[in-house]
Write a protein that holds these residues in place. Structure first.
Motif, PDB file in Angstrom:
ATOM      1  N   THR A 180       3.592  -2.027  -1.887  1.00  0.00           N
ATOM      2  CA  THR A 180       2.571  -0.989  -1.899  1.00  0.00           C
ATOM      3  C   THR A 180       1.703  -1.033  -0.652  1.00  0.00           C
ATOM      4  O   THR A 180       1.493  -2.097  -0.054  1.00  0.00           O
ATOM      5  CB  THR A 180       1.672  -1.147  -3.149  1.00  0.00           C
ATOM      6  N   ASN A 181       1.186   0.128  -0.291  1.00  0.00           N
ATOM      7  CA  ASN A 181       0.239   0.226   0.817  1.00  0.00           C
ATOM      8  C   ASN A 181      -1.179  -0.124   0.383  1.00  0.00           C
ATOM      9  O   ASN A 181      -2.081  -0.218   1.225  1.00  0.00           O
ATOM     10  CB  ASN A 181       0.250   1.650   1.378  1.00  0.00           C
ATOM     11  N   ALA A 182      -1.391  -0.322  -0.931  1.00  0.00           N
ATOM     12  CA  ALA A 182      -2.723  -0.616  -1.468  1.00  0.00           C
ATOM     13  C   ALA A 182      -2.661  -1.849  -2.362  1.00  0.00           C
ATOM     14  O   ALA A 182      -2.902  -1.761  -3.578  1.00  0.00           O
ATOM     15  CB  ALA A 182      -3.252   0.593  -2.228  1.00  0.00           C
ATOM     16  N   PRO A 183      -2.342  -3.013  -1.819  1.00  0.00           N
ATOM     17  CA  PRO A 183      -2.154  -4.212  -2.653  1.00  0.00           C
ATOM     18  C   PRO A 183      -3.399  -4.609  -3.445  1.00  0.00           C
ATOM     19  O   PRO A 183      -3.279  -5.070  -4.589  1.00  0.00           O
ATOM     20  CB  PRO A 183      -1.757  -5.295  -1.643  1.00  0.00           C
ATOM     21  N   ALA A 184      -4.590  -4.448  -2.878  1.00  0.00           N
ATOM     22  CA  ALA A 184      -5.802  -4.845  -3.590  1.00  0.00           C
ATOM     23  C   ALA A 184      -5.998  -4.005  -4.850  1.00  0.00           C
ATOM     24  O   ALA A 184      -6.340  -4.528  -5.929  1.00  0.00           O
ATOM     25  CB  ALA A 184      -7.015  -4.719  -2.669  1.00  0.00           C
ATOM     26  N   LEU A 185      -5.777  -2.694  -4.757  1.00  0.00           N
ATOM     27  CA  LEU A 185      -5.904  -1.814  -5.924  1.00  0.00           C
ATOM     28  C   LEU A 185      -4.869  -2.152  -6.985  1.00  0.00           C
ATOM     29  O   LEU A 185      -5.171  -2.179  -8.185  1.00  0.00           O
ATOM     30  CB  LEU A 185      -5.749  -0.352  -5.495  1.00  0.00           C
ATOM     31  N   THR A 226       4.199  -2.044   4.951  1.00  0.00           N
ATOM     32  CA  THR A 226       3.764  -1.530   6.244  1.00  0.00           C
ATOM     33  C   THR A 226       4.328  -0.123   6.410  1.00  0.00           C
ATOM     34  O   THR A 226       5.518   0.057   6.670  1.00  0.00           O
ATOM     35  CB  THR A 226       4.247  -2.431   7.388  1.00  0.00           C
ATOM     36  N   ALA A 227       3.482   0.868   6.209  1.00  0.00           N
ATOM     37  CA  ALA A 227       3.919   2.265   6.268  1.00  0.00           C
ATOM     38  C   ALA A 227       3.839   2.786   7.696  1.00  0.00           C
ATOM     39  O   ALA A 227       2.824   2.604   8.375  1.00  0.00           O
ATOM     40  CB  ALA A 227       3.064   3.120   5.346  1.00  0.00           C
ATOM     41  N   THR A 228       4.922   3.405   8.151  1.00  0.00           N
ATOM     42  CA  THR A 228       4.971   3.907   9.531  1.00  0.00           C
ATOM     43  C   THR A 228       5.236   5.406   9.613  1.00  0.00           C
ATOM     44  O   THR A 228       4.874   6.035  10.611  1.00  0.00           O
ATOM     45  CB  THR A 228       6.068   3.181  10.330  1.00  0.00           C
ATOM     46  N   ILE A 229       5.886   5.982   8.614  1.00  0.00           N
ATOM     47  CA  ILE A 229       6.272   7.385   8.726  1.00  0.00           C
ATOM     48  C   ILE A 229       5.074   8.292   8.458  1.00  0.00           C
ATOM     49  O   ILE A 229       4.129   7.916   7.767  1.00  0.00           O
ATOM     50  CB  ILE A 229       7.445   7.742   7.795  1.00  0.00           C
ATOM     51  N   GLU A 230       5.133   9.484   8.989  1.00  0.00           N
ATOM     52  CA  GLU A 230       4.090  10.479   8.793  1.00  0.00           C
ATOM     53  C   GLU A 230       4.734  11.794   8.385  1.00  0.00           C
ATOM     54  O   GLU A 230       5.755  12.195   8.947  1.00  0.00           O
ATOM     55  CB  GLU A 230       3.273  10.672  10.079  1.00  0.00           C
ATOM     56  N   LYS A 249      10.124   4.954   0.942  1.00  0.00           N
ATOM     57  CA  LYS A 249      11.200   3.999   0.667  1.00  0.00           C
ATOM     58  C   LYS A 249      11.917   3.610   1.958  1.00  0.00           C
ATOM     59  O   LYS A 249      12.481   2.520   2.055  1.00  0.00           O
ATOM     60  CB  LYS A 249      12.215   4.599  -0.322  1.00  0.00           C
ATOM     61  N   LEU A 250      11.904   4.501   2.912  1.00  0.00           N
ATOM     62  CA  LEU A 250      12.526   4.193   4.199  1.00  0.00           C
ATOM     63  C   LEU A 250      11.819   3.016   4.868  1.00  0.00           C
ATOM     64  O   LEU A 250      12.468   2.106   5.401  1.00  0.00           O
ATOM     65  CB  LEU A 250      12.491   5.430   5.099  1.00  0.00           C
ATOM     66  N   ASP A 251      10.482   2.999   4.827  1.00  0.00           N
ATOM     67  CA  ASP A 251       9.736   1.867   5.370  1.00  0.00           C
ATOM     68  C   ASP A 251       9.998   0.600   4.561  1.00  0.00           C
ATOM     69  O   ASP A 251      10.084  -0.500   5.115  1.00  0.00           O
ATOM     70  CB  ASP A 251       8.236   2.176   5.385  1.00  0.00           C
ATOM     71  N   ASP A 289      13.326  -0.792   5.584  1.00  0.00           N
ATOM     72  CA  ASP A 289      13.205  -1.358   6.928  1.00  0.00           C
ATOM     73  C   ASP A 289      12.553  -2.737   6.865  1.00  0.00           C
ATOM     74  O   ASP A 289      13.006  -3.707   7.494  1.00  0.00           O
ATOM     75  CB  ASP A 289      12.386  -0.412   7.801  1.00  0.00           C
ATOM     76  N   GLN A 290      11.495  -2.844   6.094  1.00  0.00           N
ATOM     77  CA  GLN A 290      10.769  -4.107   5.977  1.00  0.00           C
ATOM     78  C   GLN A 290      11.644  -5.194   5.355  1.00  0.00           C
ATOM     79  O   GLN A 290      11.645  -6.342   5.811  1.00  0.00           O
ATOM     80  CB  GLN A 290       9.508  -3.878   5.138  1.00  0.00           C
ATOM     81  N   LEU A 291      12.393  -4.846   4.330  1.00  0.00           N
ATOM     82  CA  LEU A 291      13.221  -5.834   3.649  1.00  0.00           C
ATOM     83  C   LEU A 291      14.466  -6.210   4.446  1.00  0.00           C
ATOM     84  O   LEU A 291      15.027  -7.294   4.249  1.00  0.00           O
ATOM     85  CB  LEU A 291      13.630  -5.319   2.265  1.00  0.00           C
ATOM     86  N   SER A 292      14.908  -5.341   5.328  1.00  0.00           N
ATOM     87  CA  SER A 292      16.107  -5.659   6.116  1.00  0.00           C
ATOM     88  C   SER A 292      15.900  -6.917   6.950  1.00  0.00           C
ATOM     89  O   SER A 292      16.860  -7.644   7.240  1.00  0.00           O
ATOM     90  CB  SER A 292      16.475  -4.476   7.018  1.00  0.00           C
ATOM     91  N   ASP A 293      14.664  -7.178   7.336  1.00  0.00           N
ATOM     92  CA  ASP A 293      14.356  -8.385   8.109  1.00  0.00           C
ATOM     93  C   ASP A 293      13.789  -9.508   7.252  1.00  0.00           C
ATOM     94  O   ASP A 293      13.875 -10.682   7.624  1.00  0.00           O
ATOM     95  CB  ASP A 293      13.351  -8.053   9.223  1.00  0.00           C
ATOM     96  N   ALA A 294      13.189  -9.150   6.102  1.00  0.00           N
ATOM     97  CA  ALA A 294      12.486 -10.157   5.298  1.00  0.00           C
ATOM     98  C   ALA A 294      13.400 -10.918   4.338  1.00  0.00           C
ATOM     99  O   ALA A 294      13.145 -12.084   4.027  1.00  0.00           O
ATOM    100  CB  ALA A 294      11.360  -9.489   4.511  1.00  0.00           C
ATOM    101  N   LEU A 295      14.476 -10.281   3.880  1.00  0.00           N
ATOM    102  CA  LEU A 295      15.324 -10.924   2.877  1.00  0.00           C
ATOM    103  C   LEU A 295      16.285 -11.914   3.519  1.00  0.00           C
ATOM    104  O   LEU A 295      16.852 -11.638   4.580  1.00  0.00           O
ATOM    105  CB  LEU A 295      16.130  -9.876   2.099  1.00  0.00           C
TER     106      LEU A 295
END
Length: 324
Positions: A52-57, A77-81, A94-96, A99-105
């Motif tokens: 999520t882009n709002a982890p605290a909430l 980490t959201a990048t698209i607009e 979901k695209l972001d 992308d994030q998991l492709s490097d993290a997993l």
């Protein structure tokens, strides 16, 4: 091969709510994710991770749960607009996530991307997981639902516009379920970003909007280049259920590993109030919702039939008046 179940909860109070969402609470998807996580635990699968882009909430909404029964939370980490009035706005991110998991997993772990409005009903078949690991991708082909509903020519045209070329065997893939190795994600994400750019440029020409359009286009392009994908729907790994819909016999869903309920989000939010997921209780409520949906569909058919008969009668009277 290990599994990393995850779901996207993108929070933006200024964005247009999803077309299938009746709850205007921007954190209602957290409640659905709680239900999904409870159902995952029941079938012995790993804990769900909410990206999520709002982890605290999100974490604040989870505070009332015992720590051992909470989904994990990871910052996206959201990048698209894109315009905030775009249909299915949040799902585009979901695209972001991919992308994030492709490097993290790690290499021995597959992403199991799930929509929040789902329940795990049965464990995933180990042989199917192995097949998906070997191929790199396990996807849910819903062409037989989308093509008849919108017209195959229109759907294929949208896919080929976004793919920027002719596709050998165009298919439409549901966005609620994907199994993917990190290596396959690293192949898919660049193609999906290119498809996404064309999707934005051509959005006014497209009838279909949302992540399924540009992810499906990218998957089709990869398949044409030789990428193998495992169609998990044929194995009943997942089924998409709409209340009252006759596409599948209702009993068919009890043999699915996952049930997607885009029109039954309120059922998931109610079930999330319980500490444990109870299949019997949930199935009973799901069945009642299905029967109510059948009645609504039947009533609409009767109204359409009566309206058609009345229109035919009025036309007949008008025609007689002209002849006389």
């Amino acid at each position: 091969m290990n599994l990393f179940p995850c779901t996207l909860v993108y929070v933006d109070v200024d964005a247009k709510p999803g077309p299938n969402s009746t709850n205007r609470d921007p954190l209602s998807y957290v409640s659905q994710a709680i239900c999904l996580n409870n159902s995952l635990r029941r079938v012995g699968m790993p804990t769900l991770t909410i990206m999520t882009n709002a982890p605290a909430l999100v974490e604040k909404r989870l505070e009332s749960l015992p720590p051992e029964k909470r989904p994990a939370v990871t910052k996206l980490t959201a990048t698209i607009e894109l315009p905030k009035n775009t249909p299915f706005y949040a799902a585009h991110f979901k695209l972001d996530l991919m992308d994030q998991l492709s490097d993290a997993l790690p290499a021995d772990t597959m992403m199991l991307l799930l929509d929040a409005d789902m329940v795990a009903w049965l464990p995933l078949d180990h042989t199917l997981i192995e097949r998906c690991a070997e191929a790199g991708l396990g996807v849910y082909d819903i062409s037989d639902q989308v093509f008849p509903a919108y017209g195959s020519e229109r759907v294929v045209a949208d896919l080929e516009i976004v793919a920027d070329g002719r596709l050998a065997n165009p298919r439409w893939y549901g966005g609620e379920f994907m199994l993917a190795t990190p290596a396959s994600l690293r192949r898919l994400v660049p193609r999906a970003r290119a498809s996404y750019a064309r999707y934005l440029d051509e959005s006014e020409r497209l009838r279909h909007h949302g992540d399924e359009a540009f992810i499906s286009a990218a998957l089709n392009a990869l398949v044409d280049e030789g990428q193998t994908v495992v169609e998990v729907g044929a194995y009943q790994a997942v089924g998409r259920h709409w209340p009252g819909n006759n596409y599948r016999d209702f009993r068919w869903f009890c043999c699915c590993s996952f049930i997607h309920l885009p029109g039954g989000k309120y059922l998931l939010e109610k079930e999330a109030r319980f500490v444990e997921f109870a299949p019997t209780r949930f199935w009973r409520r799901m069945r009642h919702a299905h029967l109510r949906g059948r009645m609504r569909h039947a009533a609409k058919r009767v109204v359409r039939m009566l309206s058609a008969e009345r229109l035919a009668t009025l036309s007949a009277y008008a025609l007689r008046g002209v002849k006389s």
